[in-house]
Design an enzyme around this catalytic site. Structure first.
Site, PDB file in Angstrom:
ATOM      1  CD  GLN A   1      -3.589  -4.584   6.214  1.00  0.00           C
ATOM      2  OE1 GLN A   1      -3.701  -3.539   5.581  1.00  0.00           O
ATOM      3  NE2 GLN A   1      -3.941  -5.741   5.706  1.00  0.00           N
TER       4      GLN A   1
ATOM      5  CG  ASP B   1      -9.985  -0.580   4.473  1.00  0.00           C
ATOM      6  OD1 ASP B   1      -9.577  -1.044   3.402  1.00  0.00           O
ATOM      7  OD2 ASP B   1      -9.340  -0.610   5.538  1.00  0.00           O
TER       8      ASP B   1
ATOM      9  CE  LYS C   1      -3.845  -2.468   2.023  1.00  0.00           C
ATOM     10  NZ  LYS C   1      -4.615  -2.921   3.186  1.00  0.00           N
TER      11      LYS C   1
HETATM   12  N1  GUN Z   1      -6.842  -7.109   5.720  1.00  0.00           N
HETATM   13  C1  GUN Z   1      -7.055  -7.857   4.611  1.00  0.00           C
HETATM   14  N2  GUN Z   1      -7.619  -7.119   3.630  1.00  0.00           N
HETATM   15  C2  GUN Z   1      -7.783  -5.883   4.146  1.00  0.00           C
HETATM   16  C3  GUN Z   1      -8.302  -4.673   3.605  1.00  0.00           C
HETATM   17  O1  GUN Z   1      -8.771  -4.583   2.450  1.00  0.00           O
HETATM   18  N3  GUN Z   1      -8.262  -3.605   4.439  1.00  0.00           N
HETATM   19  C4  GUN Z   1      -7.785  -3.670   5.711  1.00  0.00           C
HETATM   20  N4  GUN Z   1      -7.818  -2.560   6.451  1.00  0.00           N
HETATM   21  N5  GUN Z   1      -7.298  -4.769   6.232  1.00  0.00           N
HETATM   22  C5  GUN Z   1      -7.288  -5.865   5.445  1.00  0.00           C
END
Ligand code: GUN
Length: 284
Positions: free
Chosen positions: A96, A119, A52
């Site tokens: 996350q 998200d 990211k």
């Molecule tokens: N953990 C696995 N996929 C995601 C996601 O798309 N966003 C977040 N914040 N955590 C994750």
């Protein structure tokens, strides 16, 4: 002969679009900033967060990383989220998941301002998705929709079957397919005679989290198969929820793992963060 849906190619096109728009904002003196919180040392989460950050660099965003120790308390995490909510220079906040077991994920998700919830996990944004009036798209399902659109795959009137009912993928995936006029079925671990349902799917989305769960006998001829899975096989090799080797020859289109849905999730995150910045600056 089946066609591969190339997630790297489609994600590159989405990111390049975000990059061009970010540059325009910069020229107006506006920076786009994403704050990413990671708690503990889960290796998979670390890889996702690094990817990211790399994507932020590519599109020209500022990224702020908050790497907190695994013994962080709920209050400490809530305090950080509140601080980031109040910072005008932070446009998007991402925590996350999964969080360490002692932390209350739901409370953290609901603490993130819906305006910075890139998200699209907050109940307000989930509700907006439900009524088809959304600012932020849930990253993985929206990534799938971008892929379908890029390859001119129209789901109107088609039987779309989603395997998996998670809040992050299965449920919003079904909703986005519905918004595009698909006839949608959500299946899950309690579905009776799953094969009988999947065999009728023109579009099959696998989001189960079990390596090579979808086998050739579960797939209709010429189906479009989208694999959201990210697993390791017996040899530790990355693989999806679909038994690609045996399923692909039956499909019209199929996504590979890696190089399918994975890169799309991050591309949509970039799109959402740009949107957050624009909304916060009253730009269209
Ligand atoms: N953990 C696995 N996929 C995601 C996601 O798309 N966003 C977040 N914040 N955590 C994750």
């Amino acid at each position: 002969m089946y066609k591969i849906i190339d997630g790297k190619l489609v994600s590159q096109s989405v990111k390049d679009d975000v990059k061009a728009q970010t540059l325009k904002l910069k020229e107006q003196g506006i920076d786009v900033t994403l704050a990413v919180i990671i708690v503990g040392d889960d290796p998979a989460s670390r890889v996702y967060v690094n990817n990211k950050k790399k994507a932020c660099e590519y599109v020209g965003f500022k990224s702020l990383e908050y790497a907190l120790p695994s013994d962080t308390t709920q209050q400490q995490l809530m305090d950080l989220v509140n601080e980031l909510n109040n910072r005008e220079d932070v446009n998007g906040i991402l925590c996350q998941l999964p969080l360490p077991k002692h932390l209350d994920e739901k409370e953290i998700i609901e603490a993130i301002s819906p305006l910075k919830d890139v998200d699209a996990f907050h109940a307000v944004n989930v509700g907006k998705i439900m009524i088809g009036d959304y600012d932020f798209l849930p990253c993985t399902p929206a990534g799938v929709m971008e892929m379908l659109s890029y390859y001119d795959i129209d789901v109107t009137g088609k039987n779309c079957v989603v395997i998996g009912r998670s809040n992050i993928v299965g449920k919003p995936m079904a909703m986005l397919l519905l918004h595009k006029n698909g006839t949608v079925t959500i299946t899950h671990s309690r579905t009776v005679d799953l094969k009988n349902v999947t065999n009728k799917a023109d579009v099959l989305v696998a989001a189960i989290g079990k390596a090579k769960f979808v086998t050739a006998d579960m797939v209709k001829d010429d189906a479009v198969v989208i694999d959201v899975g990210m697993n390791r096989d017996q040899n530790g090799k990355l693989c999806g929820d679909v038994d690609f080797e045996n399923v692909a020859p039956k499909c019209s289109y199929i996504t590979p793992v890696p190089g399918g849905v994975g890169p799309m999730t991050i591309a949509v995150l970039m799109k959402n963060t740009l949107k957050a910045c624009k909304l916060q600056n009253n730009l269209k």
